[in-house]
Design a protein around this motif. Structure first.
Motif, PDB file in Angstrom:
ATOM      1  N   ALA A   1       0.846  -1.196   0.000  1.00  0.00           N
ATOM      2  CA  ALA A   1       0.000   0.000   0.000  1.00  0.00           C
ATOM      3  C   ALA A   1       0.881   1.245   0.000  1.00  0.00           C
ATOM      4  O   ALA A   1       2.112   1.171   0.044  1.00  0.00           O
ATOM      5  CB  ALA A   1      -0.928  -0.008   1.210  1.00  0.00           C
ATOM      6  N   ARG A   2       0.242   2.403  -0.048  1.00  0.00           N
ATOM      7  CA  ARG A   2       0.940   3.678   0.026  1.00  0.00           C
ATOM      8  C   ARG A   2       0.275   4.539   1.100  1.00  0.00           C
ATOM      9  O   ARG A   2      -0.931   4.448   1.336  1.00  0.00           O
ATOM     10  CB  ARG A   2       0.876   4.427  -1.315  1.00  0.00           C
ATOM     11  N   THR A   3       1.084   5.343   1.765  1.00  0.00           N
ATOM     12  CA  THR A   3       0.564   6.332   2.704  1.00  0.00           C
ATOM     13  C   THR A   3       0.469   7.664   1.978  1.00  0.00           C
ATOM     14  O   THR A   3       1.451   8.139   1.411  1.00  0.00           O
ATOM     15  CB  THR A   3       1.486   6.480   3.927  1.00  0.00           C
ATOM     16  N   LEU A   4      -0.712   8.255   1.973  1.00  0.00           N
ATOM     17  CA  LEU A   4      -0.939   9.520   1.282  1.00  0.00           C
ATOM     18  C   LEU A   4      -1.050  10.663   2.288  1.00  0.00           C
ATOM     19  O   LEU A   4      -1.656  10.512   3.351  1.00  0.00           O
ATOM     20  CB  LEU A   4      -2.221   9.461   0.451  1.00  0.00           C
ATOM     21  N   ARG A   5      -0.452  11.795   1.913  1.00  0.00           N
ATOM     22  CA  ARG A   5      -0.616  13.049   2.652  1.00  0.00           C
ATOM     23  C   ARG A   5      -1.033  14.102   1.657  1.00  0.00           C
ATOM     24  O   ARG A   5      -0.403  14.292   0.622  1.00  0.00           O
ATOM     25  CB  ARG A   5       0.694  13.463   3.327  1.00  0.00           C
ATOM     26  N   ALA A   6      -2.133  14.780   1.948  1.00  0.00           N
ATOM     27  CA  ALA A   6      -2.605  15.862   1.086  1.00  0.00           C
ATOM     28  C   ALA A   6      -3.026  17.025   1.966  1.00  0.00           C
ATOM     29  O   ALA A   6      -3.501  16.832   3.092  1.00  0.00           O
ATOM     30  CB  ALA A   6      -3.773  15.397   0.216  1.00  0.00           C
ATOM     31  N   ASP A   7      -2.825  18.229   1.458  1.00  0.00           N
ATOM     32  CA  ASP A   7      -3.195  19.426   2.206  1.00  0.00           C
ATOM     33  C   ASP A   7      -3.933  20.389   1.293  1.00  0.00           C
ATOM     34  O   ASP A   7      -3.778  20.366   0.062  1.00  0.00           O
ATOM     35  CB  ASP A   7      -1.950  20.120   2.769  1.00  0.00           C
ATOM     36  N   GLY A   8      -4.728  21.235   1.902  1.00  0.00           N
ATOM     37  CA  GLY A   8      -5.437  22.273   1.182  1.00  0.00           C
ATOM     38  C   GLY A   8      -5.784  23.388   2.142  1.00  0.00           C
ATOM     39  O   GLY A   8      -5.457  23.322   3.338  1.00  0.00           O
ATOM     40  N   PRO A   9      -6.446  24.419   1.679  1.00  0.00           N
ATOM     41  CA  PRO A   9      -6.795  25.545   2.552  1.00  0.00           C
ATOM     42  C   PRO A   9      -7.671  25.102   3.721  1.00  0.00           C
ATOM     43  O   PRO A   9      -8.835  24.754   3.550  1.00  0.00           O
ATOM     44  CB  PRO A   9      -7.560  26.494   1.617  1.00  0.00           C
ATOM     45  N   GLY A  10      -7.091  25.054   4.903  1.00  0.00           N
ATOM     46  CA  GLY A  10      -7.853  24.728   6.098  1.00  0.00           C
ATOM     47  C   GLY A  10      -7.990  23.259   6.406  1.00  0.00           C
ATOM     48  O   GLY A  10      -8.651  22.902   7.385  1.00  0.00           O
ATOM     49  N   TRP A  11      -7.365  22.366   5.633  1.00  0.00           N
ATOM     50  CA  TRP A  11      -7.526  20.932   5.893  1.00  0.00           C
ATOM     51  C   TRP A  11      -6.261  20.153   5.551  1.00  0.00           C
ATOM     52  O   TRP A  11      -5.448  20.572   4.741  1.00  0.00           O
ATOM     53  CB  TRP A  11      -8.703  20.354   5.103  1.00  0.00           C
ATOM     54  N   SER A  12      -6.130  18.997   6.193  1.00  0.00           N
ATOM     55  CA  SER A  12      -5.064  18.043   5.901  1.00  0.00           C
ATOM     56  C   SER A  12      -5.676  16.651   5.890  1.00  0.00           C
ATOM     57  O   SER A  12      -6.572  16.348   6.687  1.00  0.00           O
ATOM     58  CB  SER A  12      -3.953  18.101   6.956  1.00  0.00           C
ATOM     59  N   LEU A  13      -5.185  15.810   4.991  1.00  0.00           N
ATOM     60  CA  LEU A  13      -5.685  14.445   4.858  1.00  0.00           C
ATOM     61  C   LEU A  13      -4.529  13.465   4.973  1.00  0.00           C
ATOM     62  O   LEU A  13      -3.449  13.696   4.419  1.00  0.00           O
ATOM     63  CB  LEU A  13      -6.401  14.273   3.518  1.00  0.00           C
ATOM     64  N   VAL A  14      -4.766  12.382   5.710  1.00  0.00           N
ATOM     65  CA  VAL A  14      -3.825  11.269   5.827  1.00  0.00           C
ATOM     66  C   VAL A  14      -4.600  10.009   5.479  1.00  0.00           C
ATOM     67  O   VAL A  14      -5.716   9.809   5.975  1.00  0.00           O
ATOM     68  CB  VAL A  14      -3.258  11.139   7.252  1.00  0.00           C
ATOM     69  N   ALA A  15      -4.038   9.158   4.638  1.00  0.00           N
ATOM     70  CA  ALA A  15      -4.771   7.955   4.237  1.00  0.00           C
ATOM     71  C   ALA A  15      -3.806   6.849   3.863  1.00  0.00           C
ATOM     72  O   ALA A  15      -2.647   7.094   3.520  1.00  0.00           O
ATOM     73  CB  ALA A  15      -5.703   8.255   3.061  1.00  0.00           C
ATOM     74  N   ARG A  16      -4.306   5.634   3.934  1.00  0.00           N
ATOM     75  CA  ARG A  16      -3.628   4.473   3.364  1.00  0.00           C
ATOM     76  C   ARG A  16      -4.456   4.026   2.174  1.00  0.00           C
ATOM     77  O   ARG A  16      -5.681   3.922   2.262  1.00  0.00           O
ATOM     78  CB  ARG A  16      -3.527   3.352   4.397  1.00  0.00           C
ATOM     79  N   THR A  17      -3.797   3.740   1.058  1.00  0.00           N
ATOM     80  CA  THR A  17      -4.540   3.387  -0.150  1.00  0.00           C
ATOM     81  C   THR A  17      -5.354   2.110   0.003  1.00  0.00           C
ATOM     82  O   THR A  17      -6.285   1.881  -0.775  1.00  0.00           O
ATOM     83  CB  THR A  17      -3.576   3.236  -1.341  1.00  0.00           C
ATOM     84  N   ASP A  18      -5.028   1.268   0.982  1.00  0.00           N
ATOM     85  CA  ASP A  18      -5.784   0.037   1.198  1.00  0.00           C
ATOM     86  C   ASP A  18      -6.698   0.122   2.414  1.00  0.00           C
ATOM     87  O   ASP A  18      -7.209  -0.892   2.884  1.00  0.00           O
ATOM     88  CB  ASP A  18      -4.830  -1.154   1.364  1.00  0.00           C
ATOM     89  N   ASP A  19      -6.912   1.349   2.922  1.00  0.00           N
ATOM     90  CA  ASP A  19      -7.646   1.466   4.182  1.00  0.00           C
ATOM     91  C   ASP A  19      -8.445   2.765   4.198  1.00  0.00           C
ATOM     92  O   ASP A  19      -8.863   3.258   3.154  1.00  0.00           O
ATOM     93  CB  ASP A  19      -6.654   1.392   5.344  1.00  0.00           C
ATOM     94  N   ILE A  20      -8.625   3.330   5.373  1.00  0.00           N
ATOM     95  CA  ILE A  20      -9.444   4.518   5.566  1.00  0.00           C
ATOM     96  C   ILE A  20      -8.594   5.781   5.459  1.00  0.00           C
ATOM     97  O   ILE A  20      -7.423   5.729   5.078  1.00  0.00           O
ATOM     98  CB  ILE A  20     -10.156   4.466   6.931  1.00  0.00           C
ATOM     99  N   ALA A  21      -9.205   6.912   5.807  1.00  0.00           N
ATOM    100  CA  ALA A  21      -8.502   8.195   5.807  1.00  0.00           C
ATOM    101  C   ALA A  21      -8.814   8.935   7.099  1.00  0.00           C
ATOM    102  O   ALA A  21      -9.788   8.627   7.798  1.00  0.00           O
ATOM    103  CB  ALA A  21      -8.915   9.034   4.596  1.00  0.00           C
ATOM    104  N   PHE A  22      -7.978   9.900   7.420  1.00  0.00           N
ATOM    105  CA  PHE A  22      -8.219  10.818   8.530  1.00  0.00           C
ATOM    106  C   PHE A  22      -8.116  12.239   7.991  1.00  0.00           C
ATOM    107  O   PHE A  22      -7.281  12.529   7.128  1.00  0.00           O
ATOM    108  CB  PHE A  22      -7.184  10.631   9.645  1.00  0.00           C
TER     109      PHE A  22
END
Length: 302
Positions: free
Chosen positions: A246-267
């Motif tokens: 799997a991969r660990t994803l980190r994404a950001d935008g105005p006012g938010w941040s996302l953390v996720a695993r491609t084979d699982d859920i996100a926060f």
């Protein structure tokens, strides 16, 4: 961590304490939502090759962040320290891009044999940048939100272990904040975890919400989905290794941040929800979104 074998402090020497990478694929989240923004904070051009940030003290104990363009050297040092090996990180003068006062990150270590860490005193009549300072942990804002997301990414198993599959509605893609009939707000499955709450504990206070997903989470997912058609600046979406292919994803935008695993859920972490880590169930749409984000994400070279 790197140290020094010198027994006599030299004001011109840098006593290296740690180092971090500043590249499109890896950079301290406290500096910005993306690589371009992070470079701007440090007054650097966002070159694709990136930089290394070496944090240390001079002979007088002053904090310095030395920017070098020898990314490979810094990467080898970090990998060695992560494996518990010693490595003498000593960039040569030709690789130094700039020396900035202060540290952008909080360090719990200090160089032996020199005064306690402090910001360097400005030279009389000289105009230079203000010392770099880490974000105040007592406050909550974009820097603290990104720092919290980086922590969740680095301790995924711990955070994921706090979320049971039963906390998500059957067949949907719920988020923390969905309505619940639980009478106890401290154990309600819809409640987000606090970024400052130790694993296994629930944050106090009644934080139950009205029915439906949190509007901030809906906005974050919609803006993340828009990245697929309109790619964001480099580093806004990053992909790193995770176990099991799997991969660990980190994404950001105005006012938010996302953390996720491609084979699982996100926060998701939001500026408007101080300290809260909001889980997003896998559901029917999240897997496709994560695959698309992973395809456009910047990845480390190794």
């Amino acid at each position: 961590m790197a140290g020094t074998d010198d027994t006599v402090a030299d004001d011109d020497a840098l006593y290296v304490l740690t180092a971090v990478l500043l590249t499109p694929a890896q950079f301290p989240g406290v500096l910005g939502d993306d690589y371009v923004a992070a470079c701007s904070v440090l007054g650097l051009e966002p070159y694709a090759e990136g930089y290394g940030l070496v944090l240390g003290q001079d002979g007088g104990g002053a904090r310095w962040t030395v920017v070098v363009d020898d990314v490979s050297l810094v990467a080898v040092a970090i990998a060695s320290w992560d494996c518990g090996m010693e490595y003498d990180l000593s960039p040569d003068g030709g690789s130094v891009v700039s020396a900035l006062p202060g540290w952008p990150l909080s360090l719990a270590v200090a160089a032996p044999g020199v005064p306690e860490p402090h910001d360097p005193s400005p030279e009389p009549g000289a105009e230079g940048p203000a010392p770099l300072t880490p974000p105040d942990p007592a406050l909550w804002g974009p820097a603290q939100r990104r720092l919290g997301a980086d922590e969740v990414a680095s301790q995924w198993a711990t955070w994921r272990g706090q979320i049971a599959e039963s906390e998500f509605a059957q067949g949907s893609a719920p988020v923390s904040g969905a309505s619940t009939s639980s009478p106890d707000p401290d154990t309600s499955p819809d409640q987000g975890r606090s970024a400052g709450t130790p694993p296994g504990e629930s944050p106090g206070g009644d934080k139950r919400r009205t029915s439906g997903p949190h509007p901030g989470v809906r906005r974050a997912l919609a803006e993340a989905r828009a990245y697929v058609t309109e790619p964001p600046p480099p580093g806004r979406v990053r992909s790193a290794f995770a176990p099991g292919g799997a991969r660990t994803l980190r994404a950001d935008g105005p006012g938010w941040s996302l953390v996720a695993r491609t084979d699982d859920i996100a926060f998701v972490l939001l500026d408007e929800e101080p300290g809260e880590v909001l889980p997003v169930g896998r559901g029917p749409e999240l897997p496709g979104l994560l695959r698309s984000l992973d395809e456009l994400a910047v990845r480390p070279l190794s």
